[in-house]
Design an enzyme around this catalytic site. Structure first.
Site, short mmCIF file in Angstrom:
data_model
loop_
_atom_site.label_atom_id
_atom_site.label_comp_id
_atom_site.label_asym_id
_atom_site.label_seq_id
_atom_site.Cartn_x
_atom_site.Cartn_y
_atom_site.Cartn_z
N GLU A 124 -1.87 -5.60 8.97
CA GLU A 124 -0.67 -4.31 9.77
C GLU A 124 -1.39 -4.95 11.11
O GLU A 124 -2.81 -5.15 11.47
CB GLU A 124 -0.51 -3.49 9.17
CG GLU A 124 0.48 -3.42 7.71
CD GLU A 124 0.83 -1.60 7.68
OE1 GLU A 124 -0.03 -0.87 8.88
OE2 GLU A 124 0.71 -0.90 7.22
N LYS A 156 -1.39 -9.34 3.15
CA LYS A 156 -0.72 -8.40 4.45
C LYS A 156 -1.33 -8.22 4.74
O LYS A 156 -2.25 -7.45 4.58
CB LYS A 156 1.21 -8.45 3.29
CG LYS A 156 2.01 -7.68 4.89
CD LYS A 156 3.21 -6.82 4.61
CE LYS A 156 3.06 -6.14 3.49
NZ LYS A 156 2.89 -4.82 4.41
N ASP A 158 0.43 -1.19 0.19
CA ASP A 158 -0.14 -0.34 -0.44
C ASP A 158 1.08 1.31 -0.18
O ASP A 158 0.61 2.38 -0.19
CB ASP A 158 -1.06 0.32 0.95
CG ASP A 158 -0.29 -0.31 2.60
OD1 ASP A 158 0.97 -0.19 2.56
OD2 ASP A 158 -0.50 -0.42 3.35
N SER A 159 2.50 1.37 0.38
CA SER A 159 3.15 1.92 -0.10
C SER A 159 2.94 3.36 -1.84
O SER A 159 3.27 3.67 -2.18
CB SER A 159 4.46 1.27 -0.32
OG SER A 159 4.84 0.68 -0.87
N ASP A 168 -0.85 -5.95 -0.48
CA ASP A 168 -1.32 -5.49 0.80
C ASP A 168 -2.90 -5.15 1.17
O ASP A 168 -3.47 -4.61 -0.05
CB ASP A 168 -0.54 -3.68 1.12
CG ASP A 168 0.17 -4.10 2.12
OD1 ASP A 168 0.64 -4.78 3.10
OD2 ASP A 168 1.66 -3.12 1.83
N GLU A 205 9.65 -3.99 10.96
CA GLU A 205 10.07 -2.89 9.99
C GLU A 205 10.13 -1.90 10.91
O GLU A 205 9.64 -1.74 11.89
CB GLU A 205 8.09 -2.48 9.16
CG GLU A 205 8.99 -1.09 8.02
CD GLU A 205 7.91 -0.59 7.33
OE1 GLU A 205 6.76 -0.89 6.89
OE2 GLU A 205 7.89 0.80 7.04
O1 KIV Z 1 3.02 -1.11 1.54
C1 KIV Z 1 4.49 -1.63 1.69
O2 KIV Z 1 5.26 -1.01 0.57
C2 KIV Z 1 5.00 -1.91 2.85
C3 KIV Z 1 6.81 -3.00 2.55
C4 KIV Z 1 7.24 -1.41 3.07
C5 KIV Z 1 6.89 -3.55 3.76
O3 KIV Z 1 4.78 -2.69 3.59
#
Ligand code: KIV
Length: 275
Positions: free
Chosen positions: A115, A113, A44-45, A83, A182
C-alpha cells in the site's frame, strides 16, 4: 488459461475486464480458481474476515505466509498475489525485499501487493529489481486507517485527487504491474486508468477501472460485521450456511442423522464373535 502479469498487460491493452477475488485457504481458493478469475489476492483483510481483528494492522508475515501457502496449493490458473502486511515493508527497503521474497519462496505467491504511493516507490523498485512482480494499492489503504481516521472515501478534494493521480504515475514508473484503487470517486479512477499504462483494479472505485476485486466473504454474503456501500452481494450464503447447520443440529437431536446410508457395515459372523 494460466494467468500471469503478461495477461494483465494484454487485457488492459485489449480492453478486456480483469477479475480478482480474495481467498485465504485451500478449499475456497480451489473453488474461486475453478470459477475462472484472473487473479486471487491473499489479502491482509484476512485479519478481519478470518482472524476477527477490527482492522488489518495486527496481521503478521507468519499469518500471510501460512494462508498464502494454503491458497497456492488450491490454485491452478489464477495469478496469486500476496499482501505485504503492515510494517513488513514500510520500515526499510531491505525489509521490503526480504519479506516480499518470503511470500514468493515460502508462500509460493506469484506477486506481492503493498500500500502507498511515492513513499514506497523505492521499495517497489527494489522488489521489482529482484524479479518479484508488485501490485500497488492507492486510495483507502487500510493499513493507514489511523491517519485517515476511519474507513473513508479518499480523493474527494482537488489536492487529494491530484496526489492520487501523481502517486499512480510514480508507482507505474517504479515498476508495478497493476494498481488497486480502493474507495475513490469513479470519475477519478477513470482519469487514473486513462493516464497510466498498467491496469487499475477497483474496489469501490467504479466501473472505469480495468478490473475489479472484492473480498469473497462480502460478495457471498458471509461477513455480517460490516457491509461497505460498494459491495454487491451475489449470494446470501450466510443464511444458506446457518439453515444447513440448524438442520444438522435438529436431525442429530432427533436421531434422523446418521441414517443407514451413512453407516459402515460389518458381517454377522464377525459381529457374533464380539459377544
Ligand atoms: O486485503 C485485501 O483484501 C485488499 C483488497 C480489499 C484489495 O487489499
Amino acid at each position: 488459461m494460466k494467468n500471469t502479469i503478461v495477461t494483465f498487460k494484454e487485457w488492459k491493452n485489449s480492453g478486456k475486464k480483469l477479475t480478482m477475488l480474495t481467498a485465504y485457504d485451500y478449499s475456497m481458493a480451489k473453488l474461486i480458481d475453478e470459477a475462472g478469475v484472473n487473479a486471487i489476492l491473499v489479502g491482509d483483510s484476512l485479519g478481519m474476515v478470518c482472524l476477527g481483528y477490527e482492522d488489518t494492522l495486527s496481521v503478521t508475515m507468519e499469518d500471510m505466509i501460512h494462508h498464502t501457502k494454503a491458497v497456492s496449493r488450491g490454485v491452478k490458473n489464477a495469478l496469486i498475489v500476496a499482501d505485504m502486511p503492515f510494517m513488513s515493508y514500510q520500515t526499510s527497503v531491505y525489509d521490503a525485499v526480504f519479506n516480499a521474497g518470503r511470500l514468493i519462496k515460502e508462500g509460493r505467491a506469484h506477486a506481492v501487493k503493498l500500500e502507498g504511493g511515492a513513499q514506497v516507490a523505492e521499495q517497489i523498485r527494489a522488489i521489482v529489481n529482484c524479479s518479484i512482480p508488485v501490485m500497488g494499492h492507492l486510495g483507502l489503504t487500510p493499513q493507514s486507517i489511523n491517519t485517515f481516521g476511519g474507513f473513508k472515501v479518499q480523493g474527494r478534494d482537488a489536492d487529494a485527487a491530484k496526489k492520487l493521480i501523481e502517486d499512480a504515475k510514480i508507482i507505474e514508473a517504479a515498476g508495478a504491474f497493476a494498481i488497486v484503487l480502493e474507495c475513490i470517486p469513479a470519475k477519478l479512477s477513470e482519469i487514473i486508468t486513462s493516464e497510466i499504462s498498467i491496469p487499475t483494479i477497483g474496489i469501490g472505485a467504479g466501473k472505469y477501472c480495468d478490473g475489479q476485486i472484492l473480498v469473497y466473504q462480502d460478495m457471498l454474503g458471509m461477513f455480517s460485521d460490516f457491509k461497505p456501500k460498494f459491495v454487491k452481494q451475489y449470494a446470501d450464503t450466510d443464511s444458506i450456511i446457518k439453515n444447513a447447520i440448524k438442520n444438522y443440529i435438529s436431525e442429530v437431536q432427533k436421531s434422523i442423522f446418521p441414517s443407514e446410508e451413512y453407516e459402515f457395515k460389518i458381517d454377522e459372523t464377525t459381529l457374533n464373535k464380539l459377544y
